[in-house]
Design an enzyme around this catalytic site. Structure first.
Site, PDB file in Angstrom:
ATOM      1  CB  CYS A 131     102.680  49.393  -1.592  1.00 43.06           C
ATOM      2  SG  CYS A 131     100.931  49.744  -1.757  1.00 43.06           S
ATOM      3  CB  CYS A 134     100.588  51.165   1.025  1.00 43.20           C
ATOM      4  SG  CYS A 134     100.172  49.728   0.075  1.00 43.20           S
ATOM      5  CG  ASP A 135     104.022  52.838   2.313  1.00 38.53           C
ATOM      6  OD1 ASP A 135     103.183  52.741   3.221  1.00 38.53           O
ATOM      7  OD2 ASP A 135     104.771  51.902   1.983  1.00 38.53           O
TER       8      ASP A 135
END
Ligand code: NAP
Length: 303
Positions: A131, A134-135
């Site tokens: 992701c 997300c990261d």
């Protein structure tokens, strides 16, 4: 006793719960993870009619709040088994609860596909991610690689190109399946390098990711040092727990007709988890409405 138990709180499941609530049916939504399904990680959606640009998180949160406000019960529990009797359907969760209903809508979506290489699991969260939104922020001015050629991969690479110093895009063919507009935007970036006709064959690193081995179609190999690897090679359904009650196709998707009926009366399937050609947000919400409508007709017939 619920009228309908909906399994999955992604766009398909939440849409179904909105339609059921508005028709006065009592529904329970069971979700193993967080609401929103795959769109929760999509930074910018621009193909949902009427909304132009919207973050997946905002849209999913609106759907979730809308379902709750209309009266849907939503619980975060993982369904591990379904029993189908002539009288009722029984849904059993990992948390040890049993819920009963007259009908079921399976809207479980998909899981991220893995490369299934050594070290992949061990280094997930230590340089490997599924992701980018997300990261991605962990890789400011670092070297990252995106693997895949669909919309997720190309959007991830575009997103990462604004954070990382260098982005490799590794794809197993020489043409992408992502939409042309996003591909063209990515091609304009001067910190992006495309590696075509190649697959990742080794993931190296002990405590954290250090490098990957890439193999091209002529079997030439090279090792590239990277800080982050974003795997975006699609998704697969996880319907193992339901194969005792509905028929699955060879890829594990639930077989339905176009009205979302499965092989079992009173069990419907909606969204990315069912066998179909186009898996998009708009087709998931479309399925949710159809499955809810069919479930309502089924329950009314029982009565
Ligand atoms: P996808 O469209 O299924 O693409 C998966 C990509 O990974 C393909 O390029 C595929 O290669 C490659 N791949 C699959 N298995 C592989 C393996 N074992 N090793 C290496 N490469 C592999 O998946 P997605 O990009 O996650 O998208 C899923 C759906 O969501 C699609 O319908 C997509 O359009 C949609 N989506 C839409 C948006 C948006 O509209 N904003 C954003 C994200 C996703 P091949 O091309 O060779 O098969």
């Amino acid at each position: 006793m619920f009228d309908v138990i909906i399994i999955g709180a992604g766009p398909a499941g939440l849409t179904a719960s909105i339609y059921l609530a508005r028709s006065g049916k009592k529904s329970l939504v069971l979700e193993a993870k967080s609401y929103g399904g795959q769109i929760i990680n999509t930074l910018d959606i621009e193909n949902y009619p009427g909304l132009n640009h919207v973050s997946g998180f905002d849209l999913a949160t609106n759907m979730y709040n809308q379902a709750k406000e209309l009266g849907a019960t939503i619980k975060f529990e993982k369904v591990v088994n379904i029993k189908n009797t002539t009288k009722e359907k029984i849904v059993i969760t990992r948390e040890g609860n049993e819920y009963k209903s007259k009908a079921i809508i399976l809207a479980t979506g998909n899981e991220k596909r893995k490369l299934n290489l050594d070290n992949e699991e061990k280094l997930t969260g230590r340089g490997i991610s599924y992701c980018a939104t997300c990261d991605g922020a962990f890789y400011k001015k670092k070297i990252v690689m995106v693997n895949g050629g669909g919309n997720t991969a190309i959007e991830d690479a575009l997103y990462l190109s604004n954070i990382a110093s260098k982005v490799y895009v590794v794809h197993r063919r020489d043409t992408f399946r992502a939409d042309m507009k996003t591909i063209n935007l990515l091609k304009e970036k001067d910190n992006v390098e495309f590696i075509y006709n190649s697959v990742i064959t080794k993931i190296n690193g002990d405590e954290k990711l250090e490098s990957v081995e890439i193999t091209d179609k002529d079997n030439n190999k090279k090792v590239i040092n990277i800080d982050g690897l974003f795997i975006a090679i699609g998704a697969i359904p996880e319907n193992e727990n339901f194969k005792n009650v509905v028929n699955l196709d060879n890829s594990g998707y639930i077989i339905t007709n176009e009205d979302c009926h499965t092989s079992t009366s009173g069990i419907f399937a909606a969204g990315d988890t069912r066998g179909k050609e186009l898996r998009q947000l708009v087709t998931a919400t479309n399925d949710g409405a159809i499955a809810a409508n069919e479930a309502i007709k089924y329950i009314n017939n029982l009565e």
